[in-house]
Design a protein around this motif. Structure first.
Motif, short mmCIF file in Angstrom:
data_model
loop_
_atom_site.label_atom_id
_atom_site.label_comp_id
_atom_site.label_asym_id
_atom_site.label_seq_id
_atom_site.Cartn_x
_atom_site.Cartn_y
_atom_site.Cartn_z
N LEU A 150 0.59 -0.97 0.16
CA LEU A 150 -0.06 -0.01 0.06
C LEU A 150 0.54 0.90 -0.05
O LEU A 150 0.72 2.37 -0.26
CB LEU A 150 -0.87 0.33 1.13
CG LEU A 150 -1.49 -1.49 0.87
CD1 LEU A 150 -3.04 -0.98 2.28
CD2 LEU A 150 -3.01 -0.92 -0.18
N GLN B 253 3.00 2.20 -2.35
CA GLN B 253 3.11 2.21 -3.17
C GLN B 253 1.21 3.50 -4.02
O GLN B 253 1.25 2.92 -5.36
CB GLN B 253 3.26 0.85 -4.20
CG GLN B 253 4.98 0.54 -3.44
CD GLN B 253 5.48 1.41 -3.88
OE1 GLN B 253 5.91 2.97 -4.41
NE2 GLN B 253 7.22 1.13 -2.59
N ASP B 254 0.58 2.80 -3.35
CA ASP B 254 -0.86 3.06 -3.65
C ASP B 254 -1.05 4.53 -4.02
O ASP B 254 -1.06 5.08 -3.04
CB ASP B 254 -1.43 2.93 -3.06
CG ASP B 254 -2.89 2.75 -3.70
OD1 ASP B 254 -3.65 3.36 -3.91
OD2 ASP B 254 -4.33 1.70 -3.09
N GLN B 255 -0.25 5.22 -4.62
CA GLN B 255 -0.80 6.72 -5.31
C GLN B 255 -1.91 7.06 -4.22
O GLN B 255 -1.63 8.41 -3.97
CB GLN B 255 -0.21 6.87 -6.52
CG GLN B 255 0.98 6.61 -6.72
CD GLN B 255 1.45 7.07 -7.98
OE1 GLN B 255 0.57 7.60 -8.78
NE2 GLN B 255 2.67 7.57 -8.44
N LEU C 297 -4.01 5.76 -2.26
CA LEU C 297 -4.40 6.53 -0.68
C LEU C 297 -3.16 7.11 -0.32
O LEU C 297 -3.74 8.32 0.52
CB LEU C 297 -3.71 4.90 -0.42
CG LEU C 297 -4.23 4.57 1.56
CD1 LEU C 297 -5.02 4.90 1.69
CD2 LEU C 297 -2.91 3.07 1.62
N GLN D 71 -7.86 11.45 -5.78
CA GLN D 71 -7.65 10.71 -7.06
C GLN D 71 -6.72 11.62 -8.22
O GLN D 71 -5.78 11.48 -8.82
CB GLN D 71 -8.57 10.45 -8.09
CG GLN D 71 -9.62 9.57 -7.17
CD GLN D 71 -9.42 8.21 -8.23
OE1 GLN D 71 -8.56 7.97 -8.61
NE2 GLN D 71 -9.27 7.41 -7.45
N THR E 106 -3.56 14.25 -7.95
CA THR E 106 -2.49 14.15 -7.03
C THR E 106 -1.75 15.31 -7.10
O THR E 106 -0.68 15.46 -6.31
CB THR E 106 -1.09 12.70 -7.91
OG1 THR E 106 -1.67 12.63 -8.66
CG2 THR E 106 -1.86 11.43 -7.81
#
Length: 113
Positions: A29, A31-33, A35, A90, A92
């Motif tokens: 997780l 790496q979950d952009q 989150l 969503q 970034t």
């Protein structure tokens, strides 16, 4: 700083931000952009409110939501801080363009999530 700590997360939660640390349930997780962006939005909110008031307001909104909606998860999803984070997770680039105190826009919105 992002740390993995599996033992503090009830379902369906996978991330938690306690200034200045983001905790995630599993190493992958990190790496979950989406989150991580969600949790970074919380870091900004916490900083704006000088940390302790953030938690007091968060808890107060959640408790009021439990009474209002009769459900802890629905109450959580309707906390102003969560509304802002979910709406913008969503994007970034959101934190670069975000105005200070943007969570106030989501405070008191009566639409049940």
């Amino acid at each position: 700083m992002i740390l993995v700590f599996k033992h503090i997360f009830p379902k369906p939660y996978v991330g938690l931000t306690l200034w200045p640390v983001i905790f995630v349930k599993e190493d992958v997780l990190k790496q979950d952009q989406v989150l991580i962006n969600h949790e970074k939005i919380h870091l900004r909110q916490q900083l704006e409110l000088l940390i302790i008031p953030f938690y007091l307001i968060y808890l107060t909104e959640w408790l009021i939501g439990i009474v209002k909606y009769g459900n802890a998860y629905t109450a959580y999803k309707n906390i102003s801080f969560e509304r802002e984070a979910y709406k913008n997770e969503q994007n970034t680039g959101y934190l670069k363009s975000r105005s200070p105190w943007s969570f106030m826009y989501y405070y008191g919105i009566s639409n049940k999530v």
